[in-house]
Scaffold this active site. Structure first.
Site, PDB file in Angstrom:
ATOM      1  N   GLY A 156     -21.458  32.202   6.958  1.00 26.70           N
ATOM      2  CA  GLY A 156     -20.017  32.211   6.791  1.00 26.70           C
ATOM      3  C   GLY A 156     -19.502  33.338   5.918  1.00 26.70           C
TER       4      GLY A 156
ATOM      5  N   SER B  40     -32.938  33.200  12.620  1.00 28.03           N
ATOM      6  CA  SER B  40     -32.211  33.029  13.876  1.00 28.03           C
ATOM      7  C   SER B  40     -31.333  34.247  14.141  1.00 28.03           C
ATOM      8  CB  SER B  40     -31.333  31.774  13.818  1.00 28.03           C
ATOM      9  OG  SER B  40     -32.098  30.617  13.654  1.00 28.03           O
ATOM     10  N   ARG B  41     -30.955  34.378  15.390  1.00 29.14           N
ATOM     11  CA  ARG B  41     -29.902  35.335  15.719  1.00 29.14           C
ATOM     12  C   ARG B  41     -28.559  34.692  15.376  1.00 29.14           C
ATOM     13  NH1 ARG B  41     -32.232  39.557  18.173  1.00 29.14           N
ATOM     14  NH2 ARG B  41     -34.134  39.235  19.395  1.00 29.14           N
TER      15      ARG B  41
ATOM     16  N   THR C 222     -22.314  32.023  15.072  1.00 28.13           N
ATOM     17  CA  THR C 222     -20.877  32.278  15.136  1.00 28.13           C
ATOM     18  C   THR C 222     -20.492  33.519  14.341  1.00 28.13           C
ATOM     19  OG1 THR C 222     -20.527  30.808  13.224  1.00 28.13           O
ATOM     20  CG2 THR C 222     -20.378  29.820  15.410  1.00 28.13           C
ATOM     21  N   SER C 223     -21.472  34.261  13.834  1.00 26.03           N
ATOM     22  CA  SER C 223     -21.196  35.418  12.982  1.00 26.03           C
ATOM     23  C   SER C 223     -21.439  36.725  13.733  1.00 26.03           C
ATOM     24  CB  SER C 223     -22.094  35.359  11.739  1.00 26.03           C
ATOM     25  OG  SER C 223     -23.445  35.562  12.103  1.00 26.03           O
TER      26      SER C 223
ATOM     27  N   THR D 263     -29.832  37.529  10.501  1.00 29.39           N
ATOM     28  CA  THR D 263     -30.898  38.337   9.906  1.00 29.39           C
ATOM     29  C   THR D 263     -31.779  38.967  10.978  1.00 29.39           C
ATOM     30  OG1 THR D 263     -30.912  37.044   7.870  1.00 29.39           O
ATOM     31  CG2 THR D 263     -32.912  38.258   8.395  1.00 29.39           C
TER      32      THR D 263
ATOM     33  N   ASP E  86     -20.942  24.564  14.268  1.00 30.04           N
ATOM     34  CA  ASP E  86     -22.115  24.611  13.391  1.00 30.04           C
ATOM     35  C   ASP E  86     -21.958  23.452  12.419  1.00 30.04           C
ATOM     36  OD1 ASP E  86     -24.474  25.430  12.323  1.00 30.04           O
ATOM     37  OD2 ASP E  86     -23.696  27.232  11.348  1.00 30.04           O
TER      38      ASP E  86
ATOM     39  N   SER F  75     -31.254  22.391  11.441  1.00 28.27           N
ATOM     40  CA  SER F  75     -31.656  23.723  11.875  1.00 28.27           C
ATOM     41  C   SER F  75     -32.366  24.467  10.756  1.00 28.27           C
ATOM     42  CB  SER F  75     -30.430  24.515  12.338  1.00 28.27           C
ATOM     43  OG  SER F  75     -30.754  25.851  12.634  1.00 28.27           O
TER      44      SER F  75
ATOM     45  N   LYS G 104     -17.592  29.699   5.240  1.00 29.05           N
ATOM     46  CA  LYS G 104     -17.904  28.492   6.008  1.00 29.05           C
ATOM     47  C   LYS G 104     -17.703  27.245   5.149  1.00 29.05           C
ATOM     48  CE  LYS G 104     -21.454  28.509   8.747  1.00 29.05           C
ATOM     49  NZ  LYS G 104     -22.844  28.526   9.258  1.00 29.05           N
TER      50      LYS G 104
END
Length: 501
Positions: free
Chosen positions: A177, A203-204, A207-208, A212, A265, A273, A297
């Site tokens: 976020g 993770s890819r 929502t951003s 990383t 999310d 997750s 977020k």
């Protein structure tokens, strides 16, 4: 048991993102004899490998009656070749749908029911419509703490779980976020230089404008398999890889595929997750960063405290030691927002460049120092100083280069061919930067799909501003995407709020 009908593969090159789809003519033998209709779920096998796919029906000569085609994702899963023979047969009814319907109607799910759903998700048996139903049924606070434990446990148990044979094995995660907050690669470099083991699977973006894994991919390969991860960690003590390339909490990446377009999310799924990935990666200790800010977020201290409580409850039930820290989420971190732009900030910090973003550097040092103290590598109160020595001496940079080379080679982030500065229309002082609007504009410019796209900020809160001074620059790979982002900014001109002196 029906061995399945045979069809010959034809390549059509249809991209359905990560969803497995099979294309057959309505008048082919399989559809006629099995009574298949569009959206039927079927099993598709080739050379002993079987996947579950959604049927799309073709009423043209694009395929011959004896042919079938697969979406790009399904083609990769089966390692298909033009002219290969595949077998197609019906998918038996899914017992987990009983549990899914129960959740939709607001009932609690126990361990067995949750595992049943997540196993079917991980095995690819759920089409997108079922996945969306599950995600929606769990959103909005509809998962209680014990259900979140069940979901996390199930997500770990349906995949592989690494064991490094030693402790501590550390991890770090930010709940997100906050645009540009790409501290993880820097933290990995520092703590592995200090001798800790940190096999970081990321993770890819959900929502951003970048995750990383998206950012690291502009610097080195991240789609490593398990043997490669073990080799890299065995050699360098750490890695920074995409978790979706390995079978660690595989259901999570499938659920993320649906959460992304739904822009969801939820708290319970976020906790499951995050913690399932840490547990599956064999971590014993994890540092969780929760940025708190009005446009982040997590918007309030109350919400942050509630999330901290849930994280600690679930982690405690599953044997994972965690430390949760609250950080400033009032504005973006660093300058770049988007994979390549964030990668340049990371390189500047690790190389100790004079113009490296100070906020990203100091935040990374704080997190790395906290992790060093949490794991006993540094005495309480000395962690940040220890981390700073490792960064200032160049040891962290050397370790990062070694990790990147072990993963396949350090590379230079791409540069966007199209840029446009957005300038101040009045003099004054920056009083606020809207995290959500920055993220949205960067995504409209093409991030994270277009790795070089995004927003590069030139000011921070409290920065003095003169008329005509660039506030930020939009980066895009195509003129259309640049224009799209600029049109959005015309509608939302207060992405950077400037108050007159």
């Amino acid at each position: 048991m029906n061995a399945g009908h045979k069809l010959r593969l034809k390549w059509l090159g249809i991209d359905t993102y990560q969803e497995a789809v099979i294309y057959m003519r309505r008048d082919c033998e399989v559809c006629r004899s099995e009574g298949f209709e569009a959206q039927s779920r079927v099993r598709v096998a080739r050379n002993g490998v079987e996947i579950v796919a959604t049927l799309n029906v073709i009423d043209s000569d694009l395929l011959a009656p004896h042919q079938a085609s697969l979406s790009s994702a399904a083609w990769r899963q089966l390692d298909g070749r033009e002219g290969d023979t595949i077998r197609v047969r019906p998918l038996p009814p899914l017992e987990s749908l009983i549990a899914l319907r129960s959740k939709i109607y607001g009932h609690r799910l126990n361990d067995e029911q949750m595992y049943c759903i997540i196993e079917d998700v991980a095995r690819g048996r759920y089409p997108n419509i079922y996945l969306a139903a599950f995600v929606a049924a769990c959103a909005g606070g509809r998962l209680d703490a014990d259900e979140t434990v069940s979901l996390t446990r199930a997500m770990v148990n349906v995949g592989q779980r690494l064991d490094w044979g030693s402790a501590p094995v550390v991890d770090k995660h930010c709940v997100g976020g906050l645009p540009g907050n790409r501290t993880t690669p820097i933290v990995v470099a520092i703590v592995t230089a200090a001798g800790l083991i940190m096999p970081k699977t990321s993770s890819r973006a959900i929502t951003s404008p970048a995750g990383t894994a998206d950012t690291m991919e502009t610097l080195a390969p991240v789609a490593l398999d398990l043997p490669a991860i073990r080799r890299v960690v065995g050699k360098e003590g750490g890695c920074i890889v995409w978790g979706g390339a390995v079978n660690l909490s595989p259901a999570d990446d499938i659920l993320i595929r649906v959460e992304r377009p739904m822009d969801l999310d939820s708290e319970g799924q976020l906790v499951a997750s995050v913690l399932s990935k840490k547990l599956a990666a064999g971590s014993s200790h994890a540092l969780i960063d929760i940025p708190v800010g009005y446009t982040a977020k997590i918007r309030s201290q109350h919400a942050a405290t509630m999330l901290k409580t849930l994280l600690e409850y679930v982690a405690g039930n599953l044997g994972l030691a965690i430390q949760v820290v609250f950080t400033d989420g009032s504005q973006p971190v660093g300058r770049g927002v988007g994979p390549a732009l964030e990668a340049r900030d990371i390189l500047a910090v690790l190389r100790n460049e004079a113009d490296a973003p100070v906020d990203l550097r100091e935040r990374s040092l704080t997190l790395a120092g906290t992790l060093l103290e949490f794991c006993g590598t540094a005495a309480i109160g000395t962690g940040v100083a220890h981390a700073r020595r490792l960064l200032d001496s160049g040891q962290a940079w050397a370790k990062f280069v070694a990790i990147a080379n072990a993963q396949g080679g350090l590379r230079t982030p791409p540069v966007a061919p199209h840029t446009h500065p957005v300038c101040a229309v009045k003099a004054g002082r920056v009083t606020a930067i809207d995290n959500r609007l920055v993220s949205r504009a960067a995504k409209l410019a093409g991030a994270p799909r277009a790795a070089s796209a995004g927003i590069n900020l030139h000011v921070m809160v409290d920065s003095p501003v003169e008329i005509g001074m660039p506030l930020f620059t939009v980066h895009a790979e195509t003129p259309g995407e640049l224009e799209y982002a600029l049109s959005y900014l015309d509608i939302h001109p207060r992405i950077v709020k400037v108050e007159e002196r």
